[in-house]
Every structure is written in C-alpha cells, then in structure tokens.
Write an enzyme that holds these catalytic residues in place. Structure first.
Site, PDB file in Angstrom:
ATOM      1  CE  LYS A  22       8.424   2.406   0.501  1.00  0.00           C
ATOM      2  NZ  LYS A  22       9.757   2.647  -0.080  1.00  0.00           N
ATOM      3  CG  ASN A  23       8.219   4.841  -3.082  1.00  0.00           C
ATOM      4  OD1 ASN A  23       8.814   4.589  -2.026  1.00  0.00           O
ATOM      5  ND2 ASN A  23       8.058   3.946  -4.036  1.00  0.00           N
ATOM      6  NE  ARG A 122      16.745  -0.108  -6.161  1.00  0.00           N
ATOM      7  CZ  ARG A 122      15.727  -0.003  -5.303  1.00  0.00           C
ATOM      8  NH1 ARG A 122      15.646  -0.823  -4.296  1.00  0.00           N
ATOM      9  NH2 ARG A 122      14.802   0.915  -5.473  1.00  0.00           N
ATOM     10  CG  ASP A 305       7.601  -0.532  -6.223  1.00  0.00           C
ATOM     11  OD1 ASP A 305       8.616  -1.161  -6.576  1.00  0.00           O
ATOM     12  OD2 ASP A 305       7.662   0.577  -5.646  1.00  0.00           O
ATOM     13  NE  ARG A 397      12.763  -0.670   3.334  1.00  0.00           N
ATOM     14  CZ  ARG A 397      13.175  -0.680   2.080  1.00  0.00           C
ATOM     15  NH1 ARG A 397      13.644  -1.767   1.541  1.00  0.00           N
ATOM     16  NH2 ARG A 397      13.141   0.403   1.349  1.00  0.00           N
TER      17      ARG A 397
END
Ligand code: UD1
Length: 430
Positions: A22-23, A122, A305, A397
């Site tokens: 995903k990233n 963030r 993560d 997500r």
C-alpha cells in the site's frame, strides 16, 4: 456498522499470498500523473486508501481504468484541475503525494491538508522545507496546502527528521526540477526505493534511493511505463505475527525476505522458527513465546507499523518486555483495548512495559487505527472465546480481504453487520 467476529484458539496453518505494498502503491499512483503518456501498474492492492486516491485523481481529470483487480491503466494527459479537494482525500495521508507530483509537472498544486491514522502529531514541515528549497512558494489557506513556482531549481536539502512522506514528495518534485538535487538524511524504506525505480522507469534520473543520500538530476519530461509494485512488508509481517500468537505454521508467499529482516529477527528472538526461500518465508510457532525488547526505528529498523502486532505477541510472552515507540508519540492507544482482553501493559510516555500473561480472553474492542486494528484481530485469534472488533474500516484501509486470507489459514473470523448476524456467528461456531 461492520465488525469482525472472531472465535479464537485455532492455530493458523497454511500459505498466504501477500499483496502489493500500500505504501508504495500510493506514491506510485500519484507519480503516474507526471507523464502524459499511458502508465500500466501491476500489483496494486485493492484497499480503501488506493481507491480513495484513484478517485481523487479521476476528479481532476486523470483517466484511471482497472484491468483486473490489481492492474490499473493511467493516463494523465487530460488533467483539468490542479486543486485536489475531494472530501475523502482529507482522510488519507497520501493525498499530499499529489502535491509533489503536480508541483513537479505543472509547477502548481493545491491539495486538502492530509489526515490519515491518528497516531500522533504528523507534521509536514519537512515537505514544506523541501518544496521551498526547490524554489516553490508554499502556504496553507482554507484547509488546503497550496504551492506554486516559476521554476523549480535543484538544491541540497537536509531533512531534519527521517521522513518517508517528505523524502517521497521532495523526490517527485525534484525529479522535474532544473539541475541536481541532493536529499540528505533521506528515508530508506523499500517503498521509497520502489517509487524511485518507478520514476526512473518513466525517465527520471534518481540515484541512491535506499541509502540516506538520494541524488536526483531533473529531467523535463517523463514517458509512459509498465511497472509492478513490491510486496507489502507490513501485510506480510502481520501474518507472520498471526502465526506467532496462534501457535501456527504460516508461509507468507510473494514477499521479499530482505524487507522482512527486522521482523524475522524479532520472531526468532521470541522463540519462533523461520524458514526462508527466494520469495517466501515460513513462520512456525511451537514453543512458548519469550520476552524481548524492541524499539521502532526508520528502515532497516523495526517498523512502527508493526509495533502493535509485536506488542500483542509480547503480551503473551513469558517475562517482561519493553516496547519503545520512537516514530509516533501517540501509538499506544490500542493498549486499553488489549487490557480489556487480559493483557498486562503499562504505558509510560513512548514506552510500553509488558508483563506477559498466559492467554487473552475474548472481548468487544474498537480499532483505533489501521495497524492497531489488525493487531487487535491477532489478539482475537489467539484469545479464548469470542472477540468482536469494531471500526474495521480502518483495517480495510490497508489490508485486502483480511478476513478471507485469515479464514484460508483456518481462522474463525467473519464480518458481521448487526447483533443478529453476530448471534448467528456464535451459533454457527458453537
Ligand atoms: C509513512 C507511512 C506510515 C508509517 C510511517 C513511518 C505511508 C502512506 N505512511 O507515514 O504507514 O508509519 O511512514 O514509517 O507511507 N515528521 C516531521 N515533519 C515532517 C514529516 C514527518 O516531523 O514534515 C515526523 C513525523 O511526525 C514522525 C516521523 O517524522 O514522527 C516519521 O514520519 P514519516 O516518515 O513522514 O511518516 P509518514 O510518511 O506520514
């Protein structure tokens, strides 16, 4: 509202195919707008974040067509708007990648201020610092980050913190600046390297991605390309820890074992066995888990993560473990939920002190964010009795078919939509 209903206690056994990262997919999708020629991208994970980003791209005139579930065809020759103000886009962090991509190509962009998981402050100061160093003006107005430049000119940028997002954004803008840019103290994550490889495949000239100094020679124009996204390090790591906590035997397939080294070494330390082949890793958990200490760090350190997933395992390990979160300051919110399942964890600042317990007991818990949500599912799979995990939209997500992949390994997990469906699940599994 959808929930996961889980009956814990089954060891997970079997093989699971890991999807695209995903990233990496998010910045690569954004970067695909930098050429007017057609781009073909394979191994895109079918998760909520990639859907939201492609929708936002379509809203500004980018043609995005799916060719099967994991392949997209993109053509950005008809972009009609440089303002990305989709309602949904605010919810995903990666929306701001369109800023670097559009600034590089059109020297102007306006994007809604990003959201993403609520895991701490963030900041985006390093993104802004990088764009300004390249000669752009950057300001925030009406909830949008706006940037424009007469010209972008290559320069030396020292990142004050190691930031995946800022490295990616500045790399995109600089790849179409005049002259050479050097990014020092750059992030080294596999997805940073994947984006650099993608940009290079479109004609960029980027060297050093994967080290902390990235050198970029700007080019005027990119061309079309065909590219396959790397496997998802965090999805793989999550299934590896699912094996650990359920006393299972799981092989993650289609992975790059090198990207999983920090995860594998912690699993070895806590008593799992690991077998490695070219593109798969087998995790066997047959002994009681041992305690250990872990600190999250930028790659190649242990990923933030994966912090909730390792905490779930350590809370079942004999002795006292310490987990230190050094990237985000608010990433232990799930600990209260885990405590409701019987964990003994005390959080002091950015440190969790964990005294292992023999087992979890099922409870109703809520996902506070994407990775913590996945970790609570792992706790439910290890727990005695039934666990219900709420707010699974966070998990969706970033994990494709999470419950189906877990089911294929023998987990008793289903999505339920109402109290009635939950009762049906309970009756079915007895
Ligand atoms: C990305 C990942 C996220 C992962 C994180 C760290 C995506 C879409 N998300 O997030 O899953 O948890 O990397 O590996 O790829 N910081 C600043 N100023 C900035 C930018 C960041 O101070 O301008 C700080 C952050 O507050 C944080 C640290 O730097 O403490 C790392 O953040 P960063 O690497 O930028 O994370 P993201 O790119 O947001």
């Amino acid at each position: 509202m959808e929930q996961y209903a889980i009956k814990g206690g089954n060891p997970l056994v079997g093989e699971v195919e890991i999807g695209g990262a995903k990233n990496a997919a998010l910045p690569i999708l954004a970067a695909s707008v930098m050429t007017d020629e057609t781009v073909y991208i394979d191994n895109i994970p079918d998760v909520r974040d990639t859907k939201v980003l492609t929708k936002a791209m379509q809203n500004i005139g980018v043609m995005v067509k799916h060719d099967g579930r994991h392949r997209v065809v993109i053509n950005a020759s008809q972009i009609h708007d440089l303002v990305v103000e989709d309602d949904y886009i605010k919810k995903i962090r990666a929306s701001y990648y369109l800023l670097g991509a559009l600034l590089g190509k059109y020297k102007r962009a306006e994007v809604a201020l990003p959201g993403g998981c609520d895991i701490g402050c963030r900041a985006i100061d390093q993104h802004i610092k990088g764009f300004k160093a390249l000669g752009a003006e950057v300001w925030i107005e009406h909830g949008l980050i706006k940037t424009k430049a007469e010209r972008l000119v290559g320069c030396n940028i020292y990142m004050d913190v190691v930031s995946v997002g800022a490295t990616i954004n500045v790399m995109m803008a600089a790849s179409m600046a005049e002259g050479q840019t050097t990014i020092e103290n750059a992030a080294k994550e596999p997805h940073v390297v994947d984006l650099a490889n993608f940009l290079n495949s479109m004609g960029a000239n980027i060297k050093g991605a994967g080290t902390d100094v990235i050198r970029i020679k700007g080019v005027k124009k990119f061309h079309g390309t065909e590219y396959t996204i790397i496997p998802d390090q965090i999805e793989a790591g999550t299934f590896m820890f699912a094996a650990a906590v359920t006393k299972g035997d799981v092989t993650v397939k289609n992975v790059i074992p090198k990207h999983l080294e920090s995860i594998s070494s912690k699993l070895l330390e806590i008593g799992c066995e690991i077998e490695e082949a070219d593109d798969c890793l087998r995790v066997v958990s047959s002994k009681p888990l041992n305690h250990t200490h872990v600190k999250t760090l930028p790659y190649p350190g242990f990923p933030t993560d994966m912090q909730p997933q390792i905490t779930v395992a350590l809370a079942l390990a004999g002795g006292t473990s310490i987990v230190t979160e050094s990237i985000f300051e608010n990433r232990f919110k799930y600990v209260d939920e885990l405590t409701r399942m019987g964990a003994n964890i005390k959080v002091e600042g950015n440190t969790a002190i964990i005294n292992g317990v023999p087992r979890y007991t099922g409870a109703s818990v809520s996902s506070p964010d994407l990775r913590a949500g996945a970790a609570l599912v792992l706790a439910g799979l290890a727990a005695e009795g039934i666990t219900v995990v709420d707010d699974i939209h966070y998990i969706e997500r970033g994990y494709e078919d999470f419950h189906l992949k877990l089911q294929s390994l023998g987990a008793q997990i289903e999505i339920v939509n109402s109290e009635r469906e939950l009762q049906k699940f309970k009756l079915k599994i007895g």
